[in-house]
Design an enzyme around this catalytic site. Structure first.
Site, PDB file in Angstrom:
ATOM      1  N   ARG A  70       0.804  -1.219   0.000  1.00 33.98           N
ATOM      2  CA  ARG A  70       0.000   0.000   0.000  1.00 33.98           C
ATOM      3  C   ARG A  70       0.843   1.278   0.000  1.00 33.98           C
ATOM      4  O   ARG A  70       0.285   2.374  -0.003  1.00 33.98           O
ATOM      5  CB  ARG A  70      -0.957  -0.018   1.195  1.00 33.98           C
ATOM      6  CG  ARG A  70      -2.050  -1.068   1.051  1.00 33.98           C
ATOM      7  CD  ARG A  70      -3.003  -1.086   2.238  1.00 33.98           C
ATOM      8  NE  ARG A  70      -4.147  -1.945   1.981  1.00 33.98           N
ATOM      9  CZ  ARG A  70      -4.156  -3.268   2.088  1.00 33.98           C
ATOM     10  NH1 ARG A  70      -3.057  -3.888   2.455  1.00 33.98           N
ATOM     11  NH2 ARG A  70      -5.238  -3.974   1.832  1.00 33.98           N
ATOM     12  N   ASP A  89       8.694  -6.243   2.845  1.00 29.60           N
ATOM     13  CA  ASP A  89       8.323  -6.984   1.638  1.00 29.60           C
ATOM     14  C   ASP A  89       7.692  -6.053   0.608  1.00 29.60           C
ATOM     15  O   ASP A  89       6.720  -5.350   0.893  1.00 29.60           O
ATOM     16  CB  ASP A  89       7.322  -8.083   2.016  1.00 29.60           C
ATOM     17  CG  ASP A  89       6.777  -8.826   0.811  1.00 29.60           C
ATOM     18  OD1 ASP A  89       7.483  -9.693   0.283  1.00 29.60           O
ATOM     19  OD2 ASP A  89       5.631  -8.535   0.391  1.00 29.60           O
ATOM     20  N   ARG A 111      -2.527   0.103  13.332  1.00 29.63           N
ATOM     21  CA  ARG A 111      -2.788  -1.317  13.093  1.00 29.63           C
ATOM     22  C   ARG A 111      -1.487  -2.117  13.149  1.00 29.63           C
ATOM     23  O   ARG A 111      -1.472  -3.262  13.602  1.00 29.63           O
ATOM     24  CB  ARG A 111      -3.474  -1.515  11.744  1.00 29.63           C
ATOM     25  CG  ARG A 111      -4.082  -2.914  11.618  1.00 29.63           C
ATOM     26  CD  ARG A 111      -5.147  -2.979  10.566  1.00 29.63           C
ATOM     27  NE  ARG A 111      -5.844  -4.249  10.659  1.00 29.63           N
ATOM     28  CZ  ARG A 111      -6.020  -5.083   9.642  1.00 29.63           C
ATOM     29  NH1 ARG A 111      -5.540  -4.789   8.451  1.00 29.63           N
ATOM     30  NH2 ARG A 111      -6.680  -6.212   9.804  1.00 29.63           N
ATOM     31  N   TYR A 169       3.850  -3.289  -7.170  1.00 29.01           N
ATOM     32  CA  TYR A 169       3.024  -2.645  -6.142  1.00 29.01           C
ATOM     33  C   TYR A 169       2.866  -1.157  -6.436  1.00 29.01           C
ATOM     34  O   TYR A 169       3.852  -0.422  -6.557  1.00 29.01           O
ATOM     35  CB  TYR A 169       3.625  -2.854  -4.755  1.00 29.01           C
ATOM     36  CG  TYR A 169       3.462  -4.268  -4.217  1.00 29.01           C
ATOM     37  CD1 TYR A 169       2.629  -5.200  -4.828  1.00 29.01           C
ATOM     38  CD2 TYR A 169       4.149  -4.677  -3.081  1.00 29.01           C
ATOM     39  CE1 TYR A 169       2.480  -6.481  -4.330  1.00 29.01           C
ATOM     40  CE2 TYR A 169       4.013  -5.957  -2.569  1.00 29.01           C
ATOM     41  CZ  TYR A 169       3.181  -6.862  -3.205  1.00 29.01           C
ATOM     42  OH  TYR A 169       3.046  -8.139  -2.700  1.00 29.01           O
ATOM     43  N   HIS A 218       7.074 -14.072  -8.240  1.00 28.09           N
ATOM     44  CA  HIS A 218       5.783 -13.690  -7.681  1.00 28.09           C
ATOM     45  C   HIS A 218       4.679 -14.730  -7.887  1.00 28.09           C
ATOM     46  O   HIS A 218       3.843 -14.947  -7.010  1.00 28.09           O
ATOM     47  CB  HIS A 218       5.353 -12.350  -8.292  1.00 28.09           C
ATOM     48  CG  HIS A 218       4.498 -11.534  -7.406  1.00 28.09           C
ATOM     49  ND1 HIS A 218       4.402 -10.166  -7.502  1.00 28.09           N
ATOM     50  CD2 HIS A 218       3.674 -11.863  -6.380  1.00 28.09           C
ATOM     51  CE1 HIS A 218       3.566  -9.709  -6.591  1.00 28.09           C
ATOM     52  NE2 HIS A 218       3.115 -10.718  -5.903  1.00 28.09           N
ATOM     53  N   ARG A 219       4.620 -15.334  -9.059  1.00 29.84           N
ATOM     54  CA  ARG A 219       3.567 -16.306  -9.373  1.00 29.84           C
ATOM     55  C   ARG A 219       4.122 -17.394 -10.296  1.00 29.84           C
ATOM     56  O   ARG A 219       5.074 -17.151 -11.041  1.00 29.84           O
ATOM     57  CB  ARG A 219       2.395 -15.620 -10.079  1.00 29.84           C
ATOM     58  CG  ARG A 219       1.575 -14.670  -9.215  1.00 29.84           C
ATOM     59  CD  ARG A 219       0.540 -15.421  -8.408  1.00 29.84           C
ATOM     60  NE  ARG A 219      -0.245 -14.522  -7.561  1.00 29.84           N
ATOM     61  CZ  ARG A 219      -1.251 -14.932  -6.794  1.00 29.84           C
ATOM     62  NH1 ARG A 219      -1.584 -16.222  -6.783  1.00 29.84           N
ATOM     63  NH2 ARG A 219      -1.913 -14.085  -6.035  1.00 29.84           N
ATOM     64  N   SER A 227       6.826 -17.341  -4.534  1.00 29.04           N
ATOM     65  CA  SER A 227       5.561 -16.938  -3.925  1.00 29.04           C
ATOM     66  C   SER A 227       4.444 -17.680  -4.627  1.00 29.04           C
ATOM     67  O   SER A 227       4.450 -17.815  -5.856  1.00 29.04           O
ATOM     68  CB  SER A 227       5.390 -15.419  -4.069  1.00 29.04           C
ATOM     69  OG  SER A 227       4.183 -14.977  -3.490  1.00 29.04           O
ATOM     70  N   ASN A 228       3.497 -18.186  -3.837  1.00 23.14           N
ATOM     71  CA  ASN A 228       2.306 -18.845  -4.394  1.00 23.14           C
ATOM     72  C   ASN A 228       2.623 -20.102  -5.186  1.00 23.14           C
ATOM     73  O   ASN A 228       2.006 -20.371  -6.214  1.00 23.14           O
ATOM     74  CB  ASN A 228       1.519 -17.854  -5.266  1.00 23.14           C
ATOM     75  CG  ASN A 228       1.138 -16.601  -4.521  1.00 23.14           C
ATOM     76  OD1 ASN A 228       0.371 -16.646  -3.564  1.00 23.14           O
ATOM     77  ND2 ASN A 228       1.688 -15.464  -4.933  1.00 23.14           N
ATOM     78  N   LEU A 281      -3.924 -11.153   8.337  1.00 25.32           N
ATOM     79  CA  LEU A 281      -4.981 -10.554   9.148  1.00 25.32           C
ATOM     80  C   LEU A 281      -6.352 -10.660   8.483  1.00 25.32           C
ATOM     81  O   LEU A 281      -7.339 -10.141   9.004  1.00 25.32           O
ATOM     82  CB  LEU A 281      -4.652  -9.089   9.455  1.00 25.32           C
ATOM     83  CG  LEU A 281      -3.438  -8.878  10.373  1.00 25.32           C
ATOM     84  CD1 LEU A 281      -3.052  -7.413  10.439  1.00 25.32           C
ATOM     85  CD2 LEU A 281      -3.728  -9.412  11.776  1.00 25.32           C
TER      86      LEU A 281
END
Length: 325
Positions: free
Chosen positions: A24, A58, A296, A63, A135-136, A165-166, A235
């Site tokens: 984000r 990360d 948070r 992004y 990433h994938r 990842s994944n 989360l």
């Protein structure tokens, strides 16, 4: 959780039990320029993470269309000495659907991996990445070509460690057979809402196994090969920690009640309970907190100091899956 339980620590990487996910950072996924307000927002998130002992960050080249890495680069340039205190991890292998560049797709060609790393280093303003993840899974991947690209990046000093990842165990195994550098991380979606990583094991030889999509054997393979499992979305987008859940399936509402009850009994936040549930797993799961809100991030502080009992862990699991063992 004791940090020595982390496979990354056993690889002599002093990673913290929690990771700050920076997806984000940089605002919206648009082409607008980075503002000082966005950089300030990033500073506040990093400050909160440092306060609770997080030294692992990360990112990914896609992004906010590269803005996340630009913002993080600004933060590094404005906080002298920070680079040497932290672990920076980024990902490549997804190409966004930008103008005149074709459809959104996966690309793990050797040329794209190497060009992506050069772009990542430039945006961050650093000389090397601690960890690079693919990433994938790319259905057009050539394992030997990937292996050669990773070896070149390692030999050049641009990337110190690698992972994925994944991916499932057999995908990792195939890549590892074709590269000389160890693959030491696998990042997957795991949370109290995404419990497939548990279900894949406990439903073996039971009718529920037919509904499982989490790749069976991946948890065991990563444990056997000393691969760090990281949880993205740990989360569950706040479903158990304050997000309105009316109208959700009954299992969610019941799990919220159990989370809050244990949090009250333990004197900690709901966030800490949700993360501690993941970290109880003997694989030494490393949650990647995907929030930019300082309050948070700070709410996760106690996740590393508590360990749930078996009773509490199974109570949460049973609530989430909606059945008793």
């Amino acid at each position: 959780m004791n940090e020595t339980r982390l496979p990354l620590n056993r690889h002599q990487i002093p990673a913290s039990p929690l990771v700050l996910g920076c997806m984000r950072f940089g605002g919206e996924w648009d082409g607008l320029p980075i503002t000082d307000d966005l950089v300030h927002e990033g500073h506040q998130a990093v400050e909160a993470a440092l306060e609770i002992g997080i030294n692992h960050y990360d990112l990914a080249d896609i992004y906010t269309r590269g803005k996340a890495e630009h913002v993080f680069g600004r933060i590094l340039s404005e906080r002298k000495g920070l680079r040497d205190q932290i672990i920076i991890q980024s990902k490549c292998g997804i190409r966004l659907a930008l103008e005149d560049e074709g459809p959104q797709r996966y690309d793990t060609s050797g040329a794209h991996i190497q060009a992506s790393v050069d772009g990542i280093l430039s945006r961050l303003g650093v000389e090397y990445l601690d960890i690079l993840l693919l990433h994938r899974p790319d259905p057009l991947a050539h394992p030997q070509e990937i292996g050669e690209a990773l070896a070149k990046l390692h030999q050049s000093g641009k990337v110190r460690h690698f992972g994925v990842s994944n991916m499932g165990s057999e995908q990792i195994r195939l890549l590892q057979l074709n590269t000389s550098v160890p693959l030491i991380v696998n990042q997957l979606e795991m949370s109290l809402d995404k419990i497939g990583f548990v279900e894949a094991g406990v439903t073996v030889n039971r009718p529920q196994a037919k509904d499982q999509v989490f790749p069976y054997g991946t948890m065991e393979y990563c444990q056997a090969e000393n691969i760090q499992l990281q949880a993205w979305g740990p989360l569950a987008q706040g479903r158990f920690t304050g997000r309105v859940v009316e109208g959700q399936r009954p299992e969610i509402e019941h799990t919220v009640q159990v989370v809050n009850q244990i949090a009250r009994e333990r004197g900690v936040t709901a966030e800490s309970i949700v993360l501690a549930w993941l970290m109880k797993h003997p694989a030494g799961i490393q949650p990647v907190i995907g929030s930019i809100r300082p309050e948070r991030i700070r709410a996760c502080r106690d996740a590393t100091r508590i360990e749930l009992t078996r009773h509490e862990w199974y109570e949460l699991y049973s609530a989430s899956c909606g059945r008793r063992m």
